[in-house]
Design an enzyme around this catalytic site. Structure first.
Site, PDB file in Angstrom:
ATOM      1  N   ASN A   7     -25.100  -9.572 -13.578  1.00  0.00           N
ATOM      2  CA  ASN A   7     -23.868  -9.009 -14.131  1.00  0.00           C
ATOM      3  C   ASN A   7     -23.456  -9.928 -15.285  1.00  0.00           C
ATOM      4  OD1 ASN A   7     -21.311  -8.166 -14.715  1.00  0.00           O
ATOM      5  ND2 ASN A   7     -20.545  -8.248 -12.613  1.00  0.00           N
ATOM      6  N   LYS A  14     -23.280 -13.534 -13.705  1.00  0.00           N
ATOM      7  CA  LYS A  14     -23.238 -13.628 -12.240  1.00  0.00           C
ATOM      8  C   LYS A  14     -24.565 -13.106 -11.722  1.00  0.00           C
ATOM      9  CE  LYS A  14     -18.330 -12.724 -11.775  1.00  0.00           C
ATOM     10  NZ  LYS A  14     -17.489 -11.566 -11.894  1.00  0.00           N
ATOM     11  N   ARG A  98     -25.842  -4.668 -13.978  1.00  0.00           N
ATOM     12  CA  ARG A  98     -24.584  -3.932 -14.045  1.00  0.00           C
ATOM     13  C   ARG A  98     -24.359  -3.542 -15.503  1.00  0.00           C
ATOM     14  NH1 ARG A  98     -18.489  -5.888 -14.508  1.00  0.00           N
ATOM     15  NH2 ARG A  98     -17.552  -3.845 -14.240  1.00  0.00           N
ATOM     16  N   HIS A 187     -15.364   1.242 -11.891  1.00  0.00           N
ATOM     17  CA  HIS A 187     -15.435   0.825 -10.474  1.00  0.00           C
ATOM     18  C   HIS A 187     -16.275   1.781  -9.631  1.00  0.00           C
ATOM     19  CE1 HIS A 187     -11.266  -1.342 -10.854  1.00  0.00           C
ATOM     20  NE2 HIS A 187     -12.255  -2.190 -11.097  1.00  0.00           N
ATOM     21  N   HIS A 215      -9.425   0.860  -4.834  1.00  0.00           N
ATOM     22  CA  HIS A 215      -9.979  -0.444  -5.219  1.00  0.00           C
ATOM     23  C   HIS A 215      -8.861  -1.229  -5.904  1.00  0.00           C
ATOM     24  CE1 HIS A 215     -13.193  -3.217  -6.753  1.00  0.00           C
ATOM     25  NE2 HIS A 215     -12.162  -3.533  -7.509  1.00  0.00           N
ATOM     26  N   ASN A 218      -7.977  -7.294  -9.619  1.00  0.00           N
ATOM     27  CA  ASN A 218      -7.211  -7.512 -10.855  1.00  0.00           C
ATOM     28  C   ASN A 218      -7.091  -6.193 -11.598  1.00  0.00           C
ATOM     29  OD1 ASN A 218      -6.429 -10.268 -10.904  1.00  0.00           O
ATOM     30  ND2 ASN A 218      -8.602 -10.790 -11.081  1.00  0.00           N
ATOM     31  N   ARG A 248      -2.109  -4.833 -16.553  1.00  0.00           N
ATOM     32  CA  ARG A 248      -2.144  -3.528 -17.242  1.00  0.00           C
ATOM     33  C   ARG A 248      -1.094  -2.597 -16.664  1.00  0.00           C
ATOM     34  NH1 ARG A 248      -8.290  -2.629 -15.997  1.00  0.00           N
ATOM     35  NH2 ARG A 248      -8.992  -4.716 -16.546  1.00  0.00           N
ATOM     36  N   ASP A 290      -0.943 -12.472 -10.144  1.00  0.00           N
ATOM     37  CA  ASP A 290      -1.682 -12.726  -8.909  1.00  0.00           C
ATOM     38  C   ASP A 290      -0.846 -12.277  -7.709  1.00  0.00           C
ATOM     39  OD1 ASP A 290      -2.585 -14.209  -6.517  1.00  0.00           O
ATOM     40  OD2 ASP A 290      -3.969 -15.140  -7.933  1.00  0.00           O
ATOM     41  N   ARG A 292      -0.997 -12.851  -4.601  1.00  0.00           N
ATOM     42  CA  ARG A 292      -0.600 -13.892  -3.639  1.00  0.00           C
ATOM     43  C   ARG A 292       0.699 -14.569  -4.077  1.00  0.00           C
ATOM     44  NH1 ARG A 292      -6.605 -16.100  -3.675  1.00  0.00           N
ATOM     45  NH2 ARG A 292      -6.226 -15.385  -5.764  1.00  0.00           N
ATOM     46  N   ILE A 339      -6.928  -7.426  -3.374  1.00  0.00           N
ATOM     47  CA  ILE A 339      -5.626  -7.094  -2.785  1.00  0.00           C
ATOM     48  C   ILE A 339      -5.817  -6.156  -1.589  1.00  0.00           C
ATOM     49  CG2 ILE A 339      -3.391  -5.998  -3.230  1.00  0.00           C
ATOM     50  CD1 ILE A 339      -3.747  -6.802  -6.218  1.00  0.00           C
ATOM     51  N   GLY A 340      -6.624  -5.122  -1.779  1.00  0.00           N
ATOM     52  CA  GLY A 340      -6.849  -4.147  -0.700  1.00  0.00           C
ATOM     53  C   GLY A 340      -7.430  -4.791   0.554  1.00  0.00           C
ATOM     54  N   GLU A 392     -20.485  -4.687  -4.718  1.00  0.00           N
ATOM     55  CA  GLU A 392     -21.120  -3.949  -5.815  1.00  0.00           C
ATOM     56  C   GLU A 392     -22.564  -4.410  -6.030  1.00  0.00           C
ATOM     57  OE1 GLU A 392     -17.790  -3.138  -8.970  1.00  0.00           O
ATOM     58  OE2 GLU A 392     -17.143  -4.751  -7.666  1.00  0.00           O
TER      59      GLU A 392
HETATM   60  P1  ADP Z   1     -11.428  -8.723  -9.698  1.00  0.00           P
HETATM   61  O1  ADP Z   1     -10.898  -7.372 -10.058  1.00  0.00           O
HETATM   62  O2  ADP Z   1     -11.307  -9.727 -10.796  1.00  0.00           O
HETATM   63  O3  ADP Z   1     -12.776  -8.710  -9.018  1.00  0.00           O
HETATM   64  P2  ADP Z   1     -10.440  -9.364  -7.047  1.00  0.00           P
HETATM   65  O4  ADP Z   1     -11.017  -8.148  -6.412  1.00  0.00           O
HETATM   66  O5  ADP Z   1     -10.995 -10.680  -6.661  1.00  0.00           O
HETATM   67  O6  ADP Z   1     -10.390  -9.257  -8.617  1.00  0.00           O
HETATM   68  O7  ADP Z   1      -8.867  -9.349  -6.715  1.00  0.00           O
HETATM   69  C1  ADP Z   1      -7.988 -10.261  -7.263  1.00  0.00           C
HETATM   70  C2  ADP Z   1      -6.602  -9.984  -6.687  1.00  0.00           C
HETATM   71  O8  ADP Z   1      -6.672 -10.118  -5.264  1.00  0.00           O
HETATM   72  C3  ADP Z   1      -5.538 -10.948  -7.182  1.00  0.00           C
HETATM   73  O9  ADP Z   1      -4.333 -10.239  -7.483  1.00  0.00           O
HETATM   74  C4  ADP Z   1      -5.295 -11.820  -5.959  1.00  0.00           C
HETATM   75  O10 ADP Z   1      -4.000 -12.286  -5.910  1.00  0.00           O
HETATM   76  C5  ADP Z   1      -5.541 -10.833  -4.842  1.00  0.00           C
HETATM   77  N1  ADP Z   1      -5.750 -11.533  -3.564  1.00  0.00           N
HETATM   78  C6  ADP Z   1      -6.793 -12.305  -3.201  1.00  0.00           C
HETATM   79  N2  ADP Z   1      -6.567 -12.834  -1.973  1.00  0.00           N
HETATM   80  C7  ADP Z   1      -5.342 -12.381  -1.571  1.00  0.00           C
HETATM   81  C8  ADP Z   1      -4.541 -12.554  -0.408  1.00  0.00           C
HETATM   82  N3  ADP Z   1      -4.954 -13.331   0.595  1.00  0.00           N
HETATM   83  N4  ADP Z   1      -3.356 -11.912  -0.343  1.00  0.00           N
HETATM   84  C9  ADP Z   1      -2.937 -11.141  -1.364  1.00  0.00           C
HETATM   85  N5  ADP Z   1      -3.642 -10.937  -2.475  1.00  0.00           N
HETATM   86  C10 ADP Z   1      -4.820 -11.537  -2.585  1.00  0.00           C
END
Ligand code: ADP
Length: 410
Positions: A7, A14, A98, A187, A215, A218, A248, A290, A292, A339-340, A392
């Protein structure tokens, strides 16, 4: 078969080396032999992280001038006596890449030849920030691993099954025919993986259900999957449309753009920057992109952080309703992405008050996911809500093997 999955971004590569074949695929038991990433390509000092089964993880700082050197370094580690997992590069039987944008040309993954390469290059105008780097990575790896097939796996391909009424914007038709302006979305590999995985957990195939996938990373997008096919999805011509994301804005009245240009004298670049980099969770909260950090700020009573999280979840809930309507029902709702997968409170809020649609979260299950794939819905409700950890790379590995063994994968 050993598949090298690559990727390539503008300054990063990656990689994963994955062992898979039709039998392992059927059972979902692919093995990751090694993985890592090279960052800061082209900068004075690059950074390489590498980990492999039964080997000490490595972190190396060294200049990496181009993608070519990054890939050479990866291959030398994979074959190294101390850290490697293969004796020679010849053990790699296929390389999976990818590719972000496949336009309307690519509805599935494909072995790359000169004609395919030319078509991918043509799609670069639709993804100028991504496709050129994906292509650069392919060209660099083809130099070093020249004897095996290279496969392109597109983020857009899964959504090529959308019906015209779902992908066309109500603009003058020539905008589509002359400029390719339509919804493509992204995605796709993630939506495909998690829908397959959830169906597998129920001992079935994704064709057996009406599925809504969320999904949430970020970048965030949702898809409606009926009869195994993506029939609608929230991103558009670009990844700006749809859900609220880290930085966004997602869906807005397009006239807001005109209003900003008129009122503030903004030029297109400034408006684009504002909507892509300064909006979303960050823009509304003023705290962070973020999740978190936002959830922490919410706990401390930060009102704007709370509003940002509320808008984020409300938009997802609206799309759940819309996609259930689009499919004439829903059987599975799946949460994935950083997040999910990790934020129970977000999942809970997205499904709040949806019991009328037979969607209800079980709090205990929702709070106890902890790194596993799990069903988190109330067992009395028809709709099963899942958390599935996306992968992925494994989709890229599977598609690569299938392209080599039997032509285009589904
Ligand atoms: P990308 O789209 O760059 O692959 P990720 O799928 O890694 O991103 O998701 C990043 C998001 O997931 C960030 O908003 C981060 O805060 C959130 N995230 C990661 N761990 C947690 C957690 N334990 N609780 C809440 N949100 C989290």
């Amino acid at each position: 078969m050993k598949v090298l999955v690559l990727n390539c971004g503008s300054s990063s590569v990656k990689f994963q080396l994955i062992e898979t074949d039709p039998e392992l695929m059927e059972k979902g038991e692919e093995k990751v032999l090694a993985k890592g990433l090279v960052e800061r390509i082209g900068e004075p000092m690059g950074n390489l992280k590498y980990s492999a089964t039964c080997r000490e993880p490595l972190s190396i700082q060294a200049p990496v001038p181009r993608h070519q050197e990054a890939i050479e370094k990866i291959l030398s580690l994979l074959t190294d006596a101390e850290h490697g997992v293969v004796k020679s590069v010849d053990e790699i039987e296929v390389v999976g890449h990818r590719m972000v944008h496949g336009g309307e040309e690519f509805k599935a993954s494909v072995i790359i030849d000169e004609e395919v390469l030319a078509q991918i290059e043509k799609c670069s105008r639709l993804a100028p920030l991504h496709n050129p780097h994906n292509i650069r990575g392919y060209l660099a790896s083809r130099e070093t691993i020249s004897a095996v097939p290279h496969v392109a796996v597109f983020d857009t391909a899964f959504h090529q099954s959308m019906p015209k009424y779902a992908y066309l914007y109500a603009l003058p038709y020539e905008m589509y025919t002359e400029h390719g302006i339509r919804r493509y979305s992204f995605h796709g590999t993630s939506h495909r993986y998690v829908s397959n995985q959830a169906a597998r957990m129920l001992g079935k195939k994704r064709w057996d259900f009406k599925i809504i996938t969320c999904h949430l990373g970020n970048g965030c997008s949702m898809a409606a999957i009926s009869n195994g096919k993506s029939v609608d999805t929230s991103m558009g011509l670009t990844p700006l449309e749809g859900l609220v994301m880290g930085t966004r804005c997602g869906d807005i009245d397009p006239a807001v753009v005109l209003y900003m240009i008129d009122l503030e004298g903004y030029n297109p670049e400034k408006v684009g920057g504002l909507m892509n980099k300064k909006s979303g969770l960050l823009g509304v909260s003023g705290v962070s992109n973020d999740m978190r950090e936002l959830l922490q700020a919410c706990e401390q009573g930060n009102e704007r952080a709370q509003t940002a999280v509320d808008i984020f979840c409300y938009r997802i809930k609206k799309y759940i309703g819309a996609y259930a309507a689009a499919m004439g029902g829903v059987d599975l709702v799946i949460f994935t992405g950083g997040i999910g997968e990790n934020a129970p409170i977000v999942r809970k809020k997205c499904c709040e008050d949806l019991a009328f649609m037979n969607i209800e979260i079980d709090d205990q299950a929702n709070n106890n996911v902890k790194g596993r794939d799990a069903i988190i819905s109330n067992a009395d409700r028809h709709v099963k809500v899942f958390v599935v950890h996306t992968n992925e790379e494994v989709v890229i590995a599977r598609d690569s093997v299938q392209c080599v063994l039997q032509g285009a994968p589904e």
